[in-house]
Design an enzyme around this catalytic site. Structure first.
Site, PDB file in Angstrom:
ATOM      1  CG  ASP A   1       7.455   5.460 -11.436  1.00 19.07           C
ATOM      2  OD1 ASP A   1       7.947   4.422 -11.921  1.00 19.07           O
ATOM      3  OD2 ASP A   1       6.262   5.547 -11.078  1.00 19.07           O
TER       4      ASP A   1
ATOM      5  CE  LYS B   1      -6.044  -3.412  -0.158  1.00 17.37           C
ATOM      6  NZ  LYS B   1      -6.389  -1.990  -0.284  1.00 17.37           N
TER       7      LYS B   1
ATOM      8  CB  SER C   1      -0.977  -0.038   1.178  1.00 14.54           C
ATOM      9  OG  SER C   1      -1.992   0.916   1.028  1.00 14.54           O
TER      10      SER C   1
END
Length: 699
Positions: free
Chosen positions: A478, A492, A467
């Site tokens: 990224d 999740k 999460s």
């Protein structure tokens, strides 16, 4: 077969009902309110759920399979003739639900209760019969995986299956130290407990089971909470940081540990791990161990939960070990203290070539925020971001060359904290995208200030990083801000909300997380730049282990900076990592452990021959001893003379860990040490180029 999990931060329970025992004194029927609630649930699933499923014959067919899997996952109660009768309604459940007609569902459930009631009576009679004997010298076996087995064609075939199941249970208890008579007594009590629960079920339980067989088709986190379940849920929310600090779920007849709360009582023992099964619960140091196999999960929770500073004992069947490797773990209940979950730091050194690097490590066990203090505008409110900022400043004063942020076993927490923590490491920019079920996309969660720490960074994750952890690690990856090392994260990437109904509430998945690259964190999680082995079985733990989990997908990327070309750097760093791991005693030991786990998992049949089982256990113990001694010899340490000596040493180490404050182990943690070498490689390879890049970054 899994039940829907309600992942709350401490000892909670799964609300989805698994295989349960029901009174057959009178067939249960549904109410008019339940009929209206079913129609309302269908409407909400159709209009608000993220996954757009057509309520048609295909869904109806899938529903019948899911309902049968929910009720009888081991295919041991229903007969083939029962299934043939149910098949007549395979394409009709969609029409039934649209009209609120639950008659066939209740009929199937009532047939199930008739079968399980009859079976319990016969098992108890067998166990209570003093003439019943078991021959453990016969070479026969029990099929341990019946997920795709054929349904028993008749009562005789079911009787033979249950003869073996009961015999296997007696043998397992015998191998764990009980006499046959003691084993029979334990099992008699187990099945009588199930029989007593037969008297307690009502139409509310049946309705919840029928509806959750439907919600599971949408995704594993959508579930119906009956009024009784909702009441228990609210009680557990208010007590969410009290108990033993473990997230549980039901799987078949067993209660299984899904996750341990960081710094919670269960975590501190060092003896529990995900996928361990709880067989019995005892109160205090001497209280009787009550067998809880076959119990409802909320009832198990009632036994485990208790006042702070009291003792509870759990009898555990460890995951990835022989079925006879049963142990009892003593836990002192206590409230999980926020300060114990707080981020902490350490400094260690690694030598790379002619250089020695001082590296800081910050362990972040959860994304926490003291909401009450925050709402009251307390200037000293406690949060992950504030604590990590302080630790970063301290580490920079200690002249570290780089920092490892350890998110292993971090199950998430506050989305706000995931965003603000990212803000410490990147300049202004988006952190996560959230797409709603109506396809609108929000990008409000952003880094809004200049980075606090601008030096070399590595993020360490594993399968239990979930999460909010995945949002942070995904953003760092990224942006090319640092190297991600470890194992694939949990996956999740969905968000649920509670919505009211005429009766009960619906927990429904309405949105999904996406990284700034456009990749979803759902299902796939974050894939590290450098993979490390992990003993956590990804087929048992993680979003991808759920049959109906929402899939990974991709949306448009959002503009974001790129600090390093990590892919290019890996061409140089990864071969160095692989060369180290190939000769590492710790990683070779882990490789042996993974091989043994894989072999155990491949075993589809359980021998009912006592001599064979004892031989299998002895061979497994010898392999574990040989593997550990090979590691010790490679490190120049004295080998253990026997498996018993190894076991005693492990128990002593666990006891010492329990009595000591939770600390970062920079010496024995092989994963952390290797992460340190990877970070050192990163620093070395970038010393000249990184100097100029970081100089520009600082401008």
């Amino acid at each position: 077969m899994r039940s829907t999990i309600l992942l709350v931060t401490a000892l909670l329970f799964a609300m989805h009902v698994g295989a349960k025992v029901v009174d057959t004194a009178a067939p249960l029927t549904y109410t008019e309110t339940q009929s209206k609630t079913a129609i309302e649930i269908i409407d909400k699933l159709s209009t608000r759920h993220y996954r757009k499923l057509a309520l048609d014959d295909n869904l109806s067919s899938a529903y019948l399979d899911k309902l049968l899997e929910t009720l009888d996952p081991g295919r041991a109660y229903f007969y083939a003739s029962d299934i043939a009768g149910f098949e007549k309604s395979r394409a009709k459940f969609d029409d039934f639900f649209k009209k609120g007609d639950l008659a066939i569902g209740f009929q199937i459930y009532n047939q199930y209760t008739a079968r399980i009631n009859s079976r319990l009576l016969s098992i108890i009679a067998e166990l209570e019969d003093p003439e019943t004997q078991y021959n453990f010298t016969v070479d026969e076996s029990l099929d341990a995986d019946r997920e795709n087995a054929s349904w028993p064609k008749d009562k005789a075939e079911a009787d033979e299956l249950w003869r073996k199941r009961v015999k296997a249970a007696v043998l397992s208890l015998k191998l764990s130290g009980k006499s046959v008579e003691e084993a029979k007594t334990t099992l008699t009590r187990r099945y009588k407990n199930q029989q007593s629960r037969l008297q307690q079920q009502d139409r509310e339980d049946v309705f919840e089971t029928l509806i959750n067989a439907l919600t599971l088709l949408y995704d594993p986190h959508t579930s119906y909470l009956s009024p009784r379940t909702l009441e228990n849920f609210n009680i557990n929310m208010s007590l969410s940081l009290e108990g033993i600090g473990a997230v549980l779920q039901t799987e078949d007849e067993f209660t299984k540990i899904v996750r341990l709360v960081a710094a919670g009582p269960a975590d501190k023992t060092g003896q529990l791990k995900p996928s361990d099964k709880i067989l019995a619960v005892g109160q205090g140091k001497e209280g009787e161990l009550i067998d809880i196999v076959g119990w409802r999960l909320d009832e198990v929770v009632q036994l485990i939960r208790g006042e702070p500073n009291t003792i509870v004992r759990l009898q555990i069947q460890p995951a990835n070990e022989d079925a006879t490797a049963i142990k009892t773990v003593t836990i002192s209940r206590e409230r999980v203290k926020l300060e114990e979950q707080a981020a902490k730091k350490a400094v260690f050194e690694v030598k790379e070539g002619n250089s020695t690097y001082r590296l800081g490590v910050i362990d972040v066990p959860a994304f926490y925020l003291d909401f009450e203090a925050y709402r009251q505008r307390d200037p000293n409110f406690k949060s992950t971001t504030r604590d990590v900022m302080q630790l970063l400043q301290e580490l920079e004063q200690e002249n570290v060359d780089g920092i490892i942020l350890d998110l292993r076993n971090n199950g998430g927490g506050s989305l706000q904290e995931a965003t603000t923590l990212t803000d410490l490491f990147i300049d202004q920019g988006p952190v996560v995208q959230i797409r709603q079920s109506n396809e609108t996309i929000s990008r409000h969660h952003r880094s809004r200030a200049r980075a606090v720490y601008r030096g070399p960074l590595l993020v360490l994750i594993n399968r239990l990083s979930a999460s909010a952890s995945e949002i942070f690690a995904g953003a760092i990856q990224d942006y090319g801000r640092g190297i991600i090392v470890g194992s694939q994260s949990f996956g999740k990437g969905t968000v649920q909300s509670l919505t009211g109904l005429q009766e009960g509430q619906l927990k429904i998945t309405e949105s999904k997380f996406y990284r700034v690259s456009g990749d979803s964190t759902q299902h796939r999680g974050v894939i590290p730049d450098i993979l490390l082995p992990n003993l956590i079985d990804s087929s048992e733990v993680g979003e991808s282990s759920y049959e109906t989990a929402l899939p990974w997908d991709k949306i448009h990327a959002v503009a974001h900076d790129k600090y390093y070309d990590i892919t290019e750097l890996m061409k140089e760093i990864n071969p160095q990592h692989e060369a180290r791991v190939a000769v590492s005693p710790d990683f070779n030991f882990l490789k042996d452990q993974l091989q043994m786990v894989a072999e155990l998992k491949e075993k589809k049949a359980l021998s009912l021959n006592e001599k064979t089982r004892l031989t299998e256990k002895t061979l497994l113990d010898q392999r574990n001893l040989a593997s550990e001694n090979a590691r010790r010899k490679a490190k120049g340490e004295a080998p253990y003379p026997s498996y018993e000596a190894l076991k005693a040493a492990n128990e002593e180490e666990n006891a010492n860990a329990l009595s000591s404050p939770v600390q970062i182990d920079t010496e024995k943690d092989a994963m952390l040490r290797e992460a340190g070498f990877v970070l050192a490689d990163f620093i070395t390879s970038q010393r000249v180029e990184a100097s100029s890049k970081l100089a520009n970054f600082q401008e």
